[in-house]
Design a protein around this motif. Structure first.
Motif, short mmCIF file in Angstrom:
data_model
loop_
_atom_site.label_atom_id
_atom_site.label_comp_id
_atom_site.label_asym_id
_atom_site.label_seq_id
_atom_site.Cartn_x
_atom_site.Cartn_y
_atom_site.Cartn_z
N ALA A 113 66.08 -40.93 -0.63
CA ALA A 113 66.50 -41.81 -1.71
C ALA A 113 67.52 -42.81 -1.19
CB ALA A 113 67.08 -40.99 -2.85
N ASP A 114 67.56 -43.98 -1.83
CA ASP A 114 68.46 -45.08 -1.45
C ASP A 114 68.26 -45.48 0.02
OD1 ASP A 114 69.55 -45.05 -4.01
OD2 ASP A 114 71.14 -43.64 -3.42
N ALA A 115 67.06 -45.38 0.47
CA ALA A 115 66.72 -45.82 1.84
C ALA A 115 65.46 -46.68 1.78
CB ALA A 115 66.50 -44.62 2.74
N ILE A 116 65.30 -47.48 2.81
CA ILE A 116 64.15 -48.38 2.90
C ILE A 116 63.52 -48.23 4.27
CG2 ILE A 116 65.01 -50.09 1.23
CD1 ILE A 116 65.98 -51.77 3.59
N THR A 117 62.26 -48.67 4.35
CA THR A 117 61.53 -48.68 5.62
C THR A 117 61.08 -50.12 5.91
OG1 THR A 117 60.73 -46.41 5.28
CG2 THR A 117 59.55 -47.80 6.87
N ILE A 118 61.36 -50.58 7.16
CA ILE A 118 61.00 -51.94 7.57
C ILE A 118 59.96 -51.82 8.68
CG2 ILE A 118 61.82 -54.12 8.52
CD1 ILE A 118 64.56 -53.53 7.35
N ASP A 119 58.83 -52.49 8.49
CA ASP A 119 57.77 -52.51 9.50
C ASP A 119 57.71 -53.89 10.15
OD1 ASP A 119 57.04 -49.87 8.90
OD2 ASP A 119 55.74 -50.53 7.25
N ASP B 194 72.52 -62.13 -1.48
CA ASP B 194 72.14 -62.21 -2.88
C ASP B 194 71.48 -63.54 -3.19
OD1 ASP B 194 74.21 -63.97 -2.74
OD2 ASP B 194 75.63 -62.77 -3.92
N LEU B 195 71.31 -63.81 -4.50
CA LEU B 195 70.63 -65.04 -4.89
C LEU B 195 71.39 -66.29 -4.48
CD1 LEU B 195 69.37 -64.01 -8.48
CD2 LEU B 195 68.03 -64.30 -6.38
N LYS B 196 72.71 -66.22 -4.40
CA LYS B 196 73.53 -67.37 -4.03
C LYS B 196 73.73 -67.49 -2.52
CE LYS B 196 76.03 -67.55 -8.39
NZ LYS B 196 77.36 -67.54 -9.06
N GLY B 197 73.08 -66.64 -1.73
CA GLY B 197 73.20 -66.71 -0.29
C GLY B 197 74.40 -66.01 0.27
N ARG B 198 75.13 -65.27 -0.55
CA ARG B 198 76.30 -64.56 -0.07
C ARG B 198 75.84 -63.26 0.60
NH1 ARG B 198 79.60 -64.64 -5.64
NH2 ARG B 198 77.47 -64.00 -6.28
N PRO B 199 76.41 -62.97 1.81
CA PRO B 199 75.96 -61.77 2.54
C PRO B 199 76.31 -60.49 1.78
CG PRO B 199 77.91 -62.73 3.58
CD PRO B 199 77.48 -63.70 2.51
N VAL B 200 75.35 -59.58 1.83
CA VAL B 200 75.52 -58.29 1.18
C VAL B 200 75.64 -57.19 2.22
CG1 VAL B 200 74.48 -56.62 -0.40
CG2 VAL B 200 74.31 -59.05 -0.89
N ALA B 201 74.73 -57.17 3.21
CA ALA B 201 74.76 -56.14 4.26
C ALA B 201 74.04 -56.71 5.48
CB ALA B 201 74.10 -54.86 3.78
N LEU C 96 66.36 -47.67 7.20
CA LEU C 96 67.71 -48.16 6.95
C LEU C 96 68.13 -47.79 5.52
CD1 LEU C 96 67.47 -51.75 8.48
CD2 LEU C 96 68.37 -49.70 9.58
N MET C 97 69.45 -47.81 5.31
CA MET C 97 69.97 -47.62 3.96
C MET C 97 69.67 -48.86 3.12
SD MET C 97 71.21 -44.60 3.83
CE MET C 97 72.06 -44.74 2.24
N SER C 98 69.45 -48.65 1.83
CA SER C 98 69.12 -49.75 0.95
C SER C 98 70.35 -50.62 0.71
CB SER C 98 68.58 -49.21 -0.38
OG SER C 98 68.37 -50.27 -1.30
N PRO C 99 70.21 -51.96 0.72
CA PRO C 99 71.36 -52.84 0.44
C PRO C 99 71.69 -52.93 -1.04
CG PRO C 99 69.41 -54.14 0.84
CD PRO C 99 69.02 -52.71 1.08
N GLY C 100 70.94 -52.27 -1.88
CA GLY C 100 71.19 -52.33 -3.31
C GLY C 100 70.37 -53.41 -3.98
N ILE C 101 70.63 -53.48 -5.32
CA ILE C 101 69.85 -54.45 -6.08
C ILE C 101 70.27 -55.89 -5.80
CG2 ILE C 101 69.34 -52.80 -7.91
CD1 ILE C 101 71.64 -53.99 -9.54
N ARG C 102 71.43 -56.09 -5.21
CA ARG C 102 71.91 -57.45 -4.93
C ARG C 102 71.25 -58.01 -3.67
NH1 ARG C 102 77.52 -57.33 -3.70
NH2 ARG C 102 77.33 -59.63 -3.70
N GLY C 103 70.89 -57.16 -2.76
CA GLY C 103 70.32 -57.64 -1.50
C GLY C 103 68.85 -57.94 -1.62
N ILE C 104 68.54 -58.99 -2.31
CA ILE C 104 67.14 -59.32 -2.52
C ILE C 104 66.60 -60.30 -1.47
CG2 ILE C 104 67.27 -58.87 -5.01
CD1 ILE C 104 67.61 -61.85 -5.45
#
Length: 300
Positions: free
Chosen positions: A214-220, A242-249, A281-289
Motif C-alpha cells: 500500500a502507498d507504493a507505486i511501480t514504474i516500468d 503538482d498542478l502548478k509545477g511545484r516539486p512534491v517528491a 517507489l513510495m507514492s508521492p501522494g495525490i498532489r504528485g500528479i
C-alpha cells in the motif's frame, strides 16, 4: 685657301705639311706630325716657300712609323713632364695639368697621354680575395650527437604525455585501441568509460499502483542505447510535481539500485537492444500528479 694656310716642318722627322689658320686657332698653334706623331708649334717651324724655285715635294705620310722615330718622339714629349719621384709619385691630376700647359693637345690626345703616363708613374694595388674557412671547435662537434638525442627524447616524452592524458578519448578509436590493449596488460591504465546519455532513450514510462504494498507505486521503463558503443547504464532521476509545477517528491537511482550486479554488467549497456526496467517507489501522494524522468551520467 693658299693665303689662309702655312707650310710647317716636323722637327723630328722633317716632314712638311700644310696647316690652315683655323686648325692653328683651335689647337693654339700646336700640331701633331702624321708621320712620327710628334707635337710641336707649327708657327715656329714654318717654312717660307721660295718664289723662284718650285716647292719641294712633301714626303708621303704613311700609317706605319719606324720604331726609333716613335721612341725619339715620345722621349721629347716626356721632357715637358715632371720627373716621377719613387717616394712621392705625382697625382694623375697634376700630370694632366702639366701636359695641358706644356703641349696643349686636343682632348683625345690628352686622354691617351694621361692614361699612358698614369699607368707608368702610379703603382697599382692588387687585392686578391681569399676563401673564408669556418672552423668549429671540438666541443661543438662533440656535443652535436647529444643535442640530437636530447631532441628525440623530448619528442618521445611529448607524444607519451599526449597518449596518456587523452587515453579516455583515444582508446575508443580503432587506430589506438590495439596499442592501449597491449600497454594496459602490463600497467593499470584505468581507461575511463565513455558515457553519452544523450544516446540513451526511454521508449516507455508507465506508473501504476503496487500490487502488494500500500502507498507504493511501480514504474516500468524501456531503455535503448542508440550509441555505436557500449556504455554504462544511466542514473535515473524521477521528479513529481503538482498542478502548478511545484516539486512534491524526487529521487535519483544509480544503476546498482535498480539492477542486479550478478546478472548485468553495470558498465556495459548493450547497443540497440531494449532493456526492461521495473522500479518500486513510495507514492508521492495525490498532489504528485505530474512526473518527469531524466537520464544522468552514473557515479562510477
Amino acid at each position: 685657301m693658299q693665303n689662309n694656310s702655312i707650310i710647317t716642318q716636323c722637327p723630328s722627322c722633317e716632314t712638311q705639311f700644310r696647316v690652315t689658320q683655323g686648325q692653328l686657332k683651335v689647337a693654339n698653334g700646336q700640331v701633331r706630325c702624321g708621320a712620327c706623331l710628334a707635337i710641336f708649334c707649327a708657327v715656329e717651324y714654318e717654312q717660307k716657300p721660295k718664289s723662284a724655285e718650285p716647292t719641294p715635294p712633301q714626303k708621303a705620310t704613311t700609317g706605319k712609323v719606324r720604331e726609333d722615330e716613335a721612341t725619339n718622339a715620345f722621349e721629347k714629349l716626356k721632357l715637358a713632364l715632371p720627373l716621377a719621384d719613387e717616394k712621392n709619385p705625382p697625382k694623375p691630376d697634376e700630370i694632366a695639368t702639366t701636359i695641358s700647359t706644356a703641349t696643349n693637345p686636343t682632348n683625345k690626345d690628352k686622354k691617351e697621354i694621361i692614361q699612358t703616363v698614369s699607368a707608368s708613374a702610379v703603382p697599382t694595388l692588387t687585392i686578391e680575395a681569399e676563401p673564408v674557412v669556418l672552423n668549429r671547435s671540438n666541443g661543438a662537434k662533440a656535443s652535436s650527437p647529444w643535442w640530437f638525442i636530447g631532441c628525440v627524447l623530448a619528442i618521445i616524452t611529448l607524444i607519451t604525455q599526449h597518449l596518456w592524458f587523452n587515453r579516455g578519448d583515444l582508446y575508443w578509436t580503432h587506430t589506438y585501441r590495439p596499442l592501449y590493449d597491449t600497454v594496459c596488460q602490463h600497467i593499470d591504465c584505468q581507461i575511463p568509460t565513455r558515457v553519452n546519455t544523450a544516446k540513451i532513450t526511454n521508449q516507455q514510462f508507465l506508473i501504476r499502483p503496487h500490487s502488494e504494498i500500500a502507498d507504493a507505486i511501480t514504474i516500468d521503463l524501456v531503455l535503448i542505447n542508440e550509441a555505436n558503443h557500449n556504455q554504462p547504464y544511466p542514473a535515473l532521476h524521477i521528479a513529481f510535481s503538482d498542478l502548478k509545477g511545484r516539486p512534491v517528491a524526487s529521487r535519483t537511482l544509480q544503476p546498482e539500485s535498480y539492477l542486479d550486479r550478478s546478472v548485468v554488467n553495470l558498465k556495459s549497456m548493450p547497443t540497440h537492444q531494449p532493456i526492461q526496467i521495473s522500479l518500486d517507489l513510495m507514492s508521492p501522494g495525490i498532489r504528485g500528479i505530474n512526473y518527469q524522468l531524466e537520464l544522468l551520467a552514473p557515479a562510477l
